[in-house]
Scaffold this motif. Structure first.
Motif, PDB file in Angstrom:
ATOM      1  N   UNK A 241       0.840  -1.203   0.000  1.00  0.00           N
ATOM      2  CA  UNK A 241       0.000   0.000   0.000  1.00  0.00           C
ATOM      3  C   UNK A 241       0.873   1.250   0.000  1.00  0.00           C
ATOM      4  N   UNK A 242       0.486   2.221  -0.807  1.00  0.00           N
ATOM      5  CA  UNK A 242       1.218   3.486  -0.887  1.00  0.00           C
ATOM      6  C   UNK A 242       0.437   4.622  -0.223  1.00  0.00           C
ATOM      7  N   UNK A 243      -0.898   4.607  -0.327  1.00  0.00           N
ATOM      8  CA  UNK A 243      -1.711   5.704   0.178  1.00  0.00           C
ATOM      9  C   UNK A 243      -2.490   5.292   1.417  1.00  0.00           C
ATOM     10  N   UNK A 244      -2.547   6.182   2.407  1.00  0.00           N
ATOM     11  CA  UNK A 244      -3.390   5.979   3.580  1.00  0.00           C
ATOM     12  C   UNK A 244      -4.849   6.224   3.204  1.00  0.00           C
ATOM     13  N   UNK A 245      -5.762   5.694   4.008  1.00  0.00           N
ATOM     14  CA  UNK A 245      -7.176   5.741   3.656  1.00  0.00           C
ATOM     15  C   UNK A 245      -7.710   7.166   3.541  1.00  0.00           C
ATOM     16  N   UNK A 246      -7.254   8.066   4.399  1.00  0.00           N
ATOM     17  CA  UNK A 246      -7.793   9.427   4.362  1.00  0.00           C
ATOM     18  C   UNK A 246      -7.192  10.276   3.251  1.00  0.00           C
ATOM     19  N   UNK A 247      -6.097   9.852   2.659  1.00  0.00           N
ATOM     20  CA  UNK A 247      -5.486  10.635   1.579  1.00  0.00           C
ATOM     21  C   UNK A 247      -6.386  10.612   0.351  1.00  0.00           C
ATOM     22  N   UNK A 248      -6.514  11.757  -0.314  1.00  0.00           N
ATOM     23  CA  UNK A 248      -7.281  11.772  -1.552  1.00  0.00           C
ATOM     24  C   UNK A 248      -7.916  13.116  -1.826  1.00  0.00           C
ATOM     25  N   UNK A 249      -8.651  13.183  -2.944  1.00  0.00           N
ATOM     26  CA  UNK A 249      -9.364  14.381  -3.355  1.00  0.00           C
ATOM     27  C   UNK A 249     -10.776  14.356  -2.777  1.00  0.00           C
ATOM     28  N   UNK A 250     -11.217  15.504  -2.265  1.00  0.00           N
ATOM     29  CA  UNK A 250     -12.543  15.612  -1.650  1.00  0.00           C
ATOM     30  C   UNK A 250     -13.307  16.764  -2.287  1.00  0.00           C
ATOM     31  N   UNK A 251     -14.604  16.545  -2.494  1.00  0.00           N
ATOM     32  CA  UNK A 251     -15.465  17.606  -3.010  1.00  0.00           C
ATOM     33  C   UNK A 251     -15.780  18.586  -1.884  1.00  0.00           C
ATOM     34  N   UNK A 252     -15.436  19.837  -2.091  1.00  0.00           N
ATOM     35  CA  UNK A 252     -15.772  20.900  -1.153  1.00  0.00           C
ATOM     36  C   UNK A 252     -17.026  21.628  -1.634  1.00  0.00           C
ATOM     37  N   UNK A 253     -17.471  22.604  -0.859  1.00  0.00           N
ATOM     38  CA  UNK A 253     -18.692  23.319  -1.224  1.00  0.00           C
ATOM     39  C   UNK A 253     -18.547  24.086  -2.531  1.00  0.00           C
ATOM     40  N   UNK A 254     -17.326  24.477  -2.869  1.00  0.00           N
ATOM     41  CA  UNK A 254     -17.121  25.301  -4.067  1.00  0.00           C
ATOM     42  C   UNK A 254     -16.023  24.759  -4.974  1.00  0.00           C
ATOM     43  N   UNK A 255     -15.661  23.499  -4.849  1.00  0.00           N
ATOM     44  CA  UNK A 255     -14.601  22.955  -5.697  1.00  0.00           C
ATOM     45  C   UNK A 255     -14.035  21.680  -5.105  1.00  0.00           C
ATOM     46  N   UNK A 256     -12.714  21.528  -5.209  1.00  0.00           N
ATOM     47  CA  UNK A 256     -12.053  20.315  -4.750  1.00  0.00           C
ATOM     48  C   UNK A 256     -10.847  20.659  -3.889  1.00  0.00           C
ATOM     49  N   UNK A 257     -10.535  19.776  -2.961  1.00  0.00           N
ATOM     50  CA  UNK A 257      -9.361  19.934  -2.114  1.00  0.00           C
ATOM     51  C   UNK A 257      -8.752  18.556  -1.915  1.00  0.00           C
ATOM     52  N   UNK A 258      -7.432  18.512  -1.837  1.00  0.00           N
ATOM     53  CA  UNK A 258      -6.752  17.249  -1.571  1.00  0.00           C
ATOM     54  C   UNK A 258      -6.163  17.275  -0.174  1.00  0.00           C
ATOM     55  N   UNK A 259      -6.347  16.165   0.529  1.00  0.00           N
ATOM     56  CA  UNK A 259      -5.784  15.996   1.862  1.00  0.00           C
ATOM     57  C   UNK A 259      -4.720  14.912   1.797  1.00  0.00           C
ATOM     58  N   UNK A 260      -3.594  15.191   2.443  1.00  0.00           N
ATOM     59  CA  UNK A 260      -2.492  14.220   2.484  1.00  0.00           C
ATOM     60  C   UNK A 260      -2.423  13.668   3.898  1.00  0.00           C
ATOM     61  N   UNK A 261      -2.577  12.354   4.015  1.00  0.00           N
ATOM     62  CA  UNK A 261      -2.692  11.734   5.333  1.00  0.00           C
ATOM     63  C   UNK A 261      -1.769  10.542   5.509  1.00  0.00           C
ATOM     64  N   UNK A 262      -0.677  10.492   4.748  1.00  0.00           N
ATOM     65  CA  UNK A 262       0.191   9.313   4.816  1.00  0.00           C
ATOM     66  C   UNK A 262       1.006   9.234   6.103  1.00  0.00           C
ATOM     67  N   UNK A 263       1.155  10.344   6.804  1.00  0.00           N
ATOM     68  CA  UNK A 263       1.867  10.340   8.074  1.00  0.00           C
ATOM     69  C   UNK A 263       0.861  10.477   9.210  1.00  0.00           C
ATOM     70  N   UNK A 264       1.103   9.810  10.345  1.00  0.00           N
ATOM     71  CA  UNK A 264       0.161   9.903  11.471  1.00  0.00           C
ATOM     72  C   UNK A 264      -0.129  11.337  11.900  1.00  0.00           C
ATOM     73  N   UNK A 265       0.890  12.182  11.952  1.00  0.00           N
ATOM     74  CA  UNK A 265       0.675  13.569  12.375  1.00  0.00           C
ATOM     75  C   UNK A 265      -0.247  14.306  11.415  1.00  0.00           C
TER      76      UNK A 265
END
Length: 455
Positions: free
Chosen positions: A93-117
């Motif tokens: 596995x390369x990506x953590x579950x929370x990592x990815x692109x998310x639909x926001x109210x006015x567009x898109x945002x990406x969250x990076x969650x590969x590190x615990x912090x």
């Protein structure tokens, strides 16, 4: 395709004041990866430019005049090496579950969650538990830039999708536009230090690899493929992505030092005194705060080639912001596609910057060999994104669709402490020399903080 690669190589060489004249043979004209950008040409050009730098250095040490060979398909698929890695026949596995692109109210945002912090920062900023559906619901209620700002403010890593025009007007975008792709400056005087003749371009060259994730480790891995003694330096308290430790660890040893302590700093100083190249991908000013900035290190080792890699650039309001390839793609508009976020088919900003950093290290070594001096090279993923955009768009005629087949013909197998590894061989070659890794990846902290090669 061939002309695009050769033109890009010539531009890259001129950018670091290196003679681009050499025999360059580019194989492969069919598109490999699906993208509106010229990703195949970008991969082949950076591989060819780094291979040419290795050839020039080898020639200065008594080797033949460089004849560079690059296969476009091999280069493009090597930029996806982490996707093709197999450990005992399985893809890690390369990506953590929370990592990815998310639909926001006015567009898109990406969250990076590969590190615990970073995962903890996301849940704290959004006020939700570590659950992808709950995170998605929280993001959907807010604006993309609001999510970006909120997550970044608590030490996380996020990026809103911007248009290329919006990034061009952004203060960091304007700063990056004024930077060279590879900035090289002379840190100070040092006598010329010719390298002895060697069977490989980087025989006897010692490289300290103080990097994580992909770009910096790819630079170290590339130098190792040309014969360098590469020692990666991490620490027990620094989180890692296990799959990337394996994929970028070929040809290296791996030691741990705690630079928060005086014994750890003393050990690093001793390593620097024996180093030829130092690669670092800490956020700008972080190593300076510990006493290991480029000038301090050059004072410890006159003639050192110091290479700094950052996400957003060494200058500008975002210079100390956490960043990763996927985030840079969104923020700079590389991922913009009619309002949707469409990622590149590889972590090209990471891999491309890594190959360019390896090229810069070898250009610095060549300068030290011929005219002396200590040298500092600076690169960033955001500037590589601007370079990729400047290559123009790929032709739609004959564009491939879907995922390329698993590249069995480009794979090699090696035993390791992690298990049996199937990995992509290093791309690019010189007449008389094909790059290779002689040793498998090592577990983090497995090795002593000492050089393997004698002086």
């Amino acid at each position: 395709m061939n002309n695009a690669v050769t033109d890009a190589v010539a531009d890259l060489c001129r950018g670091v004041d290196t003679d681009p004249a050499a025999e360059l043979h580019v194989a492969g004209t069919e598109p490999v990866l699906t993208s509106p950008y010229r990703v195949d040409a970008a991969a082949a050009a950076t591989v060819a430019a780094a291979t040419l730098a290795a050839g020039r250095l080898w020639q200065a040490r008594g080797g033949p005049a460089p004849t560079v060979r690059v296969d476009v398909r091999h280069a493009a698929l090597a930029f996806r090496s982490e996707r093709y890695l197999r450990v005992d026949g399985r893809a890690p596995a390369v990506w953590a579950d929370l990592s990815g692109d998310y639909r926001a109210a006015d567009g898109w945002v990406r969250l990076h969650a590969n590190y615990p912090a970073h995962r903890e920062a996301i849940t704290r900023a959004l006020g939700v538990p570590e659950d992808r559906e709950r995170v998605a619901a929280a993001v959907a209620e807010r604006g993309a830039v609001e999510v970006e700002d909120t997550v970044v403010a608590v030490g996380g890593a996020a990026a809103a999708l911007r248009t290329p025009a919006a990034w061009a007007e952004h203060p960091q975008g304007r700063t990056v536009a004024g930077l060279p792709l590879v900035a090289m400056e002379r840190l100070g005087d040092a006598p010329a230090r010719p390298l002895p003749a060697g069977d490989r371009p980087l025989d006897g060259v010692r490289v300290l690899d103080l990097t994580r994730v992909i770009a910096g480790p790819v630079a170290g891995r590339t130098l190792a493929a040309h014969g360098a003694d590469v020692l990666r330096v991490g620490a027990d308290h620094l989180a890692l992505v296990p799959a990337l430790v394996v994929d970028t660890g070929f040809g290296k040893r791996f030691t741990h030092l705690d630079l928060r302590t005086e014994p750890g700093r003393d050990a690093l100083r001793e390593l620097i005194r024996g180093a030829d190249v130092l690669l670092q991908a800490y956020r700008p000013r972080a190593l300076e705060a510990l006493g290991f900035g480029p000038r301090e290190c050059a004072a410890l080792r006159p003639g050192l080639v110091y290479v700094s890699i950052s996400a957003w650039g060494q200058d500008g309001p975002w210079r100390q912001r956490r960043g990763f390839d996927s985030l840079v793609q969104l923020a700079t508009g590389i991922a913009w596609n009619d309002g949707a976020a469409v990622a590149l088919p590889s972590q090209l900003l990471d891999h491309g910057t890594g190959w360019l950093a390896a090229m810069a290290a070898m250009v610095g070594l060549h300068r030290r060999h011929t005219v002396g001096g200590s040298w500092h090279a600076r690169l960033s993923l955001a500037r590589t994104a601007r370079w990729l955009d400047g290559l123009g768009r790929a032709s739609s005629a004959g564009s491939p669709t879907g995922e390329p087949a698993y590249p069995d013909d480009l794979m090699s197998r090696m035993d390791s402490d992690f298990g049996v590894l199937d990995h992509v061989r290093p791309p690019g070659a010189l007449d008389g020399y094909t790059p290779r890794w002689d040793t498998p990846p090592r577990r983090p902290g497995a090795d002593a903080p000492a050089w393997a090669t004698a002086r």
